[in-house]
Design an enzyme around this catalytic site. Structure first.
Site, short mmCIF file in Angstrom:
data_model
loop_
_atom_site.label_atom_id
_atom_site.label_comp_id
_atom_site.label_asym_id
_atom_site.label_seq_id
_atom_site.Cartn_x
_atom_site.Cartn_y
_atom_site.Cartn_z
N CYS A 118 -106.89 22.52 83.59
CA CYS A 118 -106.60 21.84 82.29
C CYS A 118 -105.12 22.13 81.58
CB CYS A 118 -107.37 22.44 81.25
SG CYS A 118 -107.78 23.97 81.19
N ARG A 125 -105.28 12.77 80.02
CA ARG A 125 -105.77 13.01 78.56
C ARG A 125 -105.34 12.06 77.63
NH1 ARG A 125 -105.92 18.33 77.11
NH2 ARG A 125 -106.93 17.20 75.20
#
Length: 335
Positions: A273, A318
């Site tokens: 991430c 994202r």
């Protein structure tokens, strides 16, 4: 009747059915295709206003929300850790009731899940969780979109999360996999496994979806045949340096190396991430190296830069998935 998420908060994927999650992923893929083909969506939410509350700073989350909002025609106010009185001079409830009268949507990135839950309770507009200690749902949509793009499916995919699975990333990946029929493995020392109550809740989701949940201390067994190897930094934002030595000692055997990727198989991709301490090219990475004699932490530079690594595709997603969340909850494309 079609799915409508208009007016809904986005706090954790526990609140959404697999069909609703699928709806957001399909919308994200559609919006990504439009963006790649130069099709503008600025009329979708033209003139609406959103506020981004960041008690924890972030490159990807802030940029994703801002670009996504602008692409949908919205105006954005960014409040950094010093720019808001939330929880200091003004209660969360009062902050929510004030901002809910000025803005069409509120994003929160910070500490306890109870904060974003309270914002949602008292604001009369959608509230979006950009990250709390317990959950990171926008990251989950980006991860699932990336996995589908790279592997062509979600159901039946084997995902192994290596490292500390007690907090937002381990929790959220377990929830996402359980909801979507994926096979989740937490590979870590036993004391780093997720909370038993959350495991029990996810076991119920898994019964419906066909997912499996596995908790494994042995790296070879935990990563064998995995389609996705996932990790995160070992020390989270805001944690004191006093926890570093224990965490590094416990989790170094769970570093993602090329041997781990080979054990998973040729089909396996690597996700993270971000940010990642895979070298000494950052201040913190250099400090860690000097203090603990490490050249890399949770993942080796060899894996991070390898063809199997999809971390930058994941980071881009994202923005597309956050755009879908805002569009869906604000009713952008509903008649």
């Amino acid at each position: 009747m079609g799915i409508s998420l208009k007016g809904r908060d986005f706090l954790t994927l526990k609140d959404f059915t697999p069909d609703e999650i699928e709806y957001m992923l399909k919308l994200a893929a559609d919006l990504k295709a439009k963006e790649k083909n130069g099709i503008l969506t600025k009329e979708a939410l033209n003139g609406k206003n959103v506020v981004l509350i960041f008690e924890k700073t972030s490159t990807r989350t802030r940029c994703s929300f801002e670009v996504a909002a602008y692409d949908l025609g919205m105006n954005v106010t960014y409040l950094d850790p010093s720019g808001s009185q939330i929880g200091k001079k003004e209660s969360i409830a009062d902050t929510a009731r004030v901002l809910g009268r000025m803005y069409d949507g509120i994003e929160y990135r910070g500490y306890g899940q109870e904060i974003v839950e309270d914002l949602a309770k008292y604001a009369d507009v959608p509230v979006w969780n950009g990250l709390t200690n317990e959950y990171h749902p926008t990251q989950m949509l980006a991860d699932m979109l990336t996995i589908r793009e790279q592997l062509g499916r979600l159901k039946g995919v084997k995902l192994t999360y290596m490292g500390d699975a007690r907090y937002n990333m381990g929790n959220s990946l377990m929830v996402a996999c359980a909801k979507m029929g994926m096979h989740f493995t937490a590979c870590a020392p036993k004391k780093y496994f997720p909370d038993p109550a959350l495991i029990a809740q996810c076991e119920e989701y898994a019964k419906e979806s066909g997912a499996t949940l596995t908790f494994e201390e042995d790296v070879t067994r935990g990563t064998k045949g995995a389609d996705v190897i996932y990790t995160d930094v070992w020390v989270s934002m805001g944690e004191p340096e006093s926890v570093w030595e224990e965490r590094i000692s416990d989790l170094t055997p769970y570093r993602v190396t090329m041997d781990v990727m080979k054990n998973a198989g040729e089909q396996a991709i690597f996700l993270h991430c971000l940010p990642s301490y895979h070298d000494h090219k950052t201040i913190i990475g250099k400090q860690i190296g000097e203090l603990y004699g490490l050249t890399e932490m949770e993942v080796t530079d060899e894996v991070f830069e390898a063809p199997c690594s999809r971390v930058f595709e994941e980071a881009e997603n994202r923005m597309h998935t956050i755009k879908a969340v805002m569009a869906a909850t604000l009713g952008a494309f509903e008649e």
